[in-house]
Motif scaffolding. Structure first.
Motif, PDB file in Angstrom:
ATOM      1  N   LEU A 117      -7.131  -3.462   0.712  1.00  6.25           N
ATOM      2  CA  LEU A 117      -5.928  -2.740   0.275  1.00  6.25           C
ATOM      3  C   LEU A 117      -4.830  -3.715  -0.133  1.00  6.25           C
ATOM      4  N   ASP A 118      -4.636  -4.770   0.655  1.00  3.35           N
ATOM      5  CA  ASP A 118      -3.632  -5.799   0.340  1.00  3.35           C
ATOM      6  C   ASP A 118      -3.905  -6.444  -1.004  1.00  3.35           C
ATOM      7  N   LYS A 119      -5.159  -6.851  -1.151  1.00  2.08           N
ATOM      8  CA  LYS A 119      -5.557  -7.583  -2.357  1.00  2.08           C
ATOM      9  C   LYS A 119      -5.455  -6.667  -3.593  1.00  2.08           C
ATOM     10  N   ALA A 139      -8.230  -3.388   5.424  1.00  2.00           N
ATOM     11  CA  ALA A 139      -6.829  -3.806   5.291  1.00  2.00           C
ATOM     12  C   ALA A 139      -6.711  -4.932   4.256  1.00  2.00           C
ATOM     13  N   HIS A 140      -7.651  -5.856   4.297  1.00  2.00           N
ATOM     14  CA  HIS A 140      -7.656  -6.964   3.332  1.00  2.00           C
ATOM     15  C   HIS A 140      -7.844  -6.427   1.905  1.00  2.00           C
ATOM     16  N   THR A 151      -9.325   0.506  12.430  1.00  2.00           N
ATOM     17  CA  THR A 151      -9.442   0.344  10.981  1.00  2.00           C
ATOM     18  C   THR A 151     -10.781  -0.322  10.697  1.00  2.00           C
ATOM     19  N   LEU A 186      -1.137   1.737   8.202  1.00  2.00           N
ATOM     20  CA  LEU A 186      -1.521   1.602   6.791  1.00  2.00           C
ATOM     21  C   LEU A 186      -0.878   2.643   5.869  1.00  2.00           C
ATOM     22  N   ASP A 220       1.950   2.730   4.447  1.00  2.00           N
ATOM     23  CA  ASP A 220       2.656   2.123   3.312  1.00  2.00           C
ATOM     24  C   ASP A 220       1.712   1.519   2.270  1.00  2.00           C
ATOM     25  N   ALA A 221       0.433   1.435   2.601  1.00  2.00           N
ATOM     26  CA  ALA A 221      -0.519   0.847   1.641  1.00  2.00           C
ATOM     27  C   ALA A 221      -0.839   1.812   0.490  1.00  2.00           C
ATOM     28  N   ARG A 258      -3.443  -4.213  -4.059  1.00  2.00           N
ATOM     29  CA  ARG A 258      -2.026  -4.065  -4.437  1.00  2.00           C
ATOM     30  C   ARG A 258      -1.556  -5.297  -5.205  1.00  2.00           C
ATOM     31  N   ILE A 259      -1.897  -6.475  -4.698  1.00  2.00           N
ATOM     32  CA  ILE A 259      -1.490  -7.733  -5.360  1.00  2.00           C
ATOM     33  C   ILE A 259      -2.063  -7.790  -6.779  1.00  2.00           C
TER      34      ILE A 259
END
Ligand code: BG6
Ligand code: MG
Length: 216
Positions: free
Chosen positions: A99-101, A96-97, A91, A127, A129-130, A103-104
């Motif tokens: 994508l997480d952020k 990844a960070h 990745t 990933l 589910d992201a 979504r939040i």
């Protein structure tokens, strides 16, 4: 206002562009066609069948439909051998960070890739589910720079094209985003991706999706 993100896969989410290169080069070499980084750059974002057609044109080689099927299958086998063992370590940095952020922060997220291998790759790197929606080479037929893949992504997210921001590492992908009426962030060489709104080297440069959107 940007409410959603559309991500290319190869060379944006995961470091697989190098494996496509290896597999195409192996095929070109078997067919006696010269193939280097310059040629490869022109294939980024382009579908498997369109890539084969371009390589054959460069080599001035005519193949029957059966032979073309054979070589596309062979190239994909070589590509699958390369990605057989990949995991989260492939990745790309900061993705990844981001994508997480995103979504939040409430952004919607879709994949817009020409690859028919997109889902297994996302599964392998953990990933899948992201993403709220996946548009890949199994559902669209028109190759980038046609905007179909991104327009379909926007539609599945329930957003207007102008409410979406595209991330791309290929000149054809930047063109596709623009043809679809979307803003685009290029990942890679500014000389190649110069028509994007902004060109970055890595997602590490843009750790906060909302700040990025506010800066556009
Ligand atoms: C794109 C890559 O994402 O997918 C191209 O940039 C590749 O290099 C294309 O040829 C098709 O991928 P696949 O996995 O269906 O052969
Ligand atoms: Mg790409």
């Amino acid at each position: 206002m940007i409410q959603g993100f559309l991500f290319d896969l190869d060379g944006v989410i995961v470091d697989t562009a190098k494996y496509h290169f290896v597999a195409w080069q192996r095929m070109a070499s078997a067919l006696g066609i010269e193939f280097g980084h310059e040629e490869n750059e022109q294939l980024k974002g382009i579908s498997r069948v369109e890539s084969l057609e371009r390589i054959l044109t460069w080599g001035q080689l005519t193949l029957s439909p059966e032979e073309k099927m054979h070589w596309m299958h062979q190239k994909n086998q070589w590509y699958l051998e390369c990605i057989d063992q990949i995991g989260g370590e492939e990745t790309l940095p900061g993705v990844a960070h981001f994508l997480d952020k995103a979504r939040i922060q409430g952004f919607k997220i879709a994949l817009g890739s020409a690859s028919k291998n997109a889902v297994p790759i996302l599964e392998r790197i953990g990933l899948l589910d992201a993403f709220d929606a996946i548009v890949d080479g199994t559902v669209v037929s028109a190759s980038k720079p046609n905007p179909e893949v991104f327009l379909e992504g926007a539609r599945l997210l329930g957003l207007a094209p102008e409410a979406c921001l595209v991330f791309e590492d290929a000149a054809a992908g930047v063109e596709a985003a623009q043809a679809g009426g979307m803003a685009c962030i290029g990942l890679g060489d500014p000389q190649v991706l110069g028509s994007a709104h902004r060109v970055i080297q890595s997602f590490i440069e843009i750790p906060d999706p909302q700040l990025l959107v506010d800066s556009l």
